[in-house]
Design an enzyme around this catalytic site. Structure first.
Site, PDB file in Angstrom:
ATOM      1  NE  ARG A  16      -1.555   2.384   2.860  1.00 23.67           N
ATOM      2  CZ  ARG A  16      -1.169   3.533   3.460  1.00 23.67           C
ATOM      3  NH1 ARG A  16      -1.071   4.620   2.888  1.00 23.67           N
ATOM      4  NH2 ARG A  16      -0.775   3.503   4.771  1.00 23.67           N
ATOM      5  CG  HIS A 216       2.974   4.729   9.964  1.00 18.49           C
ATOM      6  ND1 HIS A 216       2.315   3.809   9.184  1.00 18.49           N
ATOM      7  CD2 HIS A 216       3.641   5.635   9.299  1.00 18.49           C
ATOM      8  CE1 HIS A 216       2.867   4.138   7.925  1.00 18.49           C
ATOM      9  NE2 HIS A 216       3.302   4.969   8.177  1.00 18.49           N
ATOM     10  CG  HIS A 218       8.010   7.176   6.722  1.00 16.38           C
ATOM     11  ND1 HIS A 218       7.702   7.121   5.662  1.00 16.38           N
ATOM     12  CD2 HIS A 218       6.668   6.999   7.231  1.00 16.38           C
ATOM     13  CE1 HIS A 218       6.687   6.762   5.146  1.00 16.38           C
ATOM     14  NE2 HIS A 218       5.683   6.702   6.214  1.00 16.38           N
ATOM     15  CB  CYS A 249       8.881  10.230   2.583  1.00 19.62           C
ATOM     16  SG  CYS A 249       8.166  11.547   3.628  1.00 19.62           S
ATOM     17  CG  ASN A 260       6.278   2.832   5.779  1.00 15.06           C
ATOM     18  OD1 ASN A 260       6.205   3.179   4.897  1.00 15.06           O
ATOM     19  ND2 ASN A 260       5.724   2.864   6.847  1.00 15.06           N
TER      20      ASN A 260
END
Lengths: 312, 312
Positions: A16, A216, A218, A249, A260
């Site tokens: 995704r 979450h 990055h 990003c 990520n």
């Protein structure tokens, strides 16, 4: 000093969030191939696609076909994402798992620039979405607080500011009688450092001891795995990550920014700390290799390139 | 819980360990250009080259020309490396700074396979080198313990084993009346995790409270910056790193394995933790870009690709 969890639940974001940063020409069959391969590695949940406007995100134009095409493996959750009621209603018809997402930005400038919205409008929109979830029989779901640590417009986001926005989002869930299943602190642009992670995780835990904190992260600036370590040591047991570090990003103002944190590196860190993830790391390294072949450029992950070592 | 140092001293390894992993066709002038650019960023020490057998390491055949060609900047230390007496004597004539290196492997299998040596022969060789240093008027220097955490043959190296080899190397220095200036724990192949770093750093500090611990970390498996964070929180104030993550790991059994942790990402982590390094990070990001152009392939560093964010 350390409260390491016994088990960590990793949500795989490569298909995704990862593919969303790639050009729109990846064949649907290749996306499905990656999802099916990921499901064989022991990853418990795979975020498969976003139900968003294909004019804005052409990479996700085939989301219905992806949802339909996956041969599902028992025990794996195949999730998806949306940003508004229209997207949610498409998701309902997709057969994918539906997390009752309540989300918002901690940075008001980021919200204004990227979503042309305000904190008030953001909460109003989430309240309507939450009502729609309830109509469709969905109970509690995760809260996602974007740009929780910093953004490229405002720089660092103070803990008090992030907490204020988290309060609003948690309020939406509680008012509806569906308290959050967890609160995701999202380092949307990879701005965080380990001290910020500790400070905000502790603030959220203190305020809502009953709602698990999730991260979450990055790796835009190379500190992602150190931030994950900081979270693990505070007992955070749910993380998003992407195979091979797939993704970028779009908000970093630079198309070549890293995505990520890499799922296999997070899984290795967990394994080294004695934390279960259920993931077969060598199998996942093969899938990272596959992901690199699919996108046809070098992915930022390091472990899949080096391989595992003897007896490790 | 944390004993963060006030200041961290970073030794830049890109020109030495970094270029050593690249093909031998990088022009001497480009190597010098990188070293001179690094010296403008506030990096206090630059490891410039290895005096090793050019038949074995053809990348370092131009080491004398490099040493001669550098326009030196005041206040910067331009160091070098060698493995034996012959290399040391060449280094003496080079005009580069001479650290009195005492080094050895914690893994006996690694030592046997890579150096065709034994722990006894290793120590005997180091003892002779140390005597040679004293003849040349060199006082204390660093101890480097290679494969301190693990190797690709033996897997994890137990703390007790690493300590035994460290004891031997420290003994060589102490016997000569030149106690170590610091003890480098080298994660030669990037095998360490943060818990191992903590365990070994604490063991060394407990055994030798007067000798500072330093870390030489590789990011082969993506855990490098988390390992650096573990070291920083125990007060480690000296690190090796390489600009852009330049370099590889010839011992990882894979030419595409990642190299040392990226200097600019370590410097960013320090800055975020309030630790001084003296490094101008934006200037160093430009040099990382230059390094990538010189080697003409994508370097593993992430920060220099993403750039800094507003107000950070």
């Amino acid at each position: 000093m350390s409260e390491l969890p016994k088990r960590v639940y990793i949500v795989e974001e490569g298909a995704r969030e990862g593919f969303q940063s790639e050009p729109a020409d990846i064949p649907t069959s290749e996306k499905i191939r990656l999802i099916e391969a990921l499901a064989e590695t022991g990853v418990p949940e795979i975020d498969c696609a976003s139900f968003v406007n294909p004019k804005v995100v052409p990479q996700m134009a085939d989301v219905a076909q992806i949802a339909e095409g996956i041969r599902k493996r028992e025990g794996v959750t195949y999730g998806c994402m949306w940003l508004n009621a229209k997207g949610f209603l498409q998701a309902v018809d997709s057969g994918l798992s539906l997390p009752a997402l309540t989300s918002g930005s901690a940075s008001d400038t980021f919200l204004a620039r990227n979503n042309n919205s305000t904190p008030e409008k953001q909460i109003e929109g989430q309240r309507k979405l939450r009502a729609l979830y309830t109509e469709h029989g969905l109970g509690s779901g995760p809260v996602y607080l974007f740009t929780a640590f910093g953004c490229n417009y405002e720089g660092d986001i103070p803990v008090a500011k992030a907490m204020q926005r988290a309060e609003d989002l948690v309020g939406v869930c509680e008012e509806a009688g569906t308290p959050p299943s967890c609160i995701y602190l999202c380092d949307t642009i990879g701005a965080a450092d380990p001290m910020q992670v500790r400070a905000l995780v502790e603030a959220v835990r203190t305020r809502w001891p009953d709602y698990p904190v999730a991260l979450h992260l990055h790796d835009t600036r190379g500190l992602g795995i150190a931030n994950a370590m900081a979270g693990l040591e505070l007992g955070v047991s749910r993380f998003d990550a992407s195979v091979g570090g797939l993704g970028g990003c779009p908000f970093a103002g630079n198309r070549s920014a890293a995505g990520n944190i890499a799922t296999e590196e997070l899984a290795l860190l967990c394994e080294r700390l004695g934390i279960e993830t259920g993931i077969d790391i060598p199998a996942l390294l093969d899938v990272a290799q596959m992901a690199e072949e699919i996108v046809n450029h070098k992915l930022p992950g390091k472990l899949f390139r080096a391989g595992m070592f003897a007896r490790n």
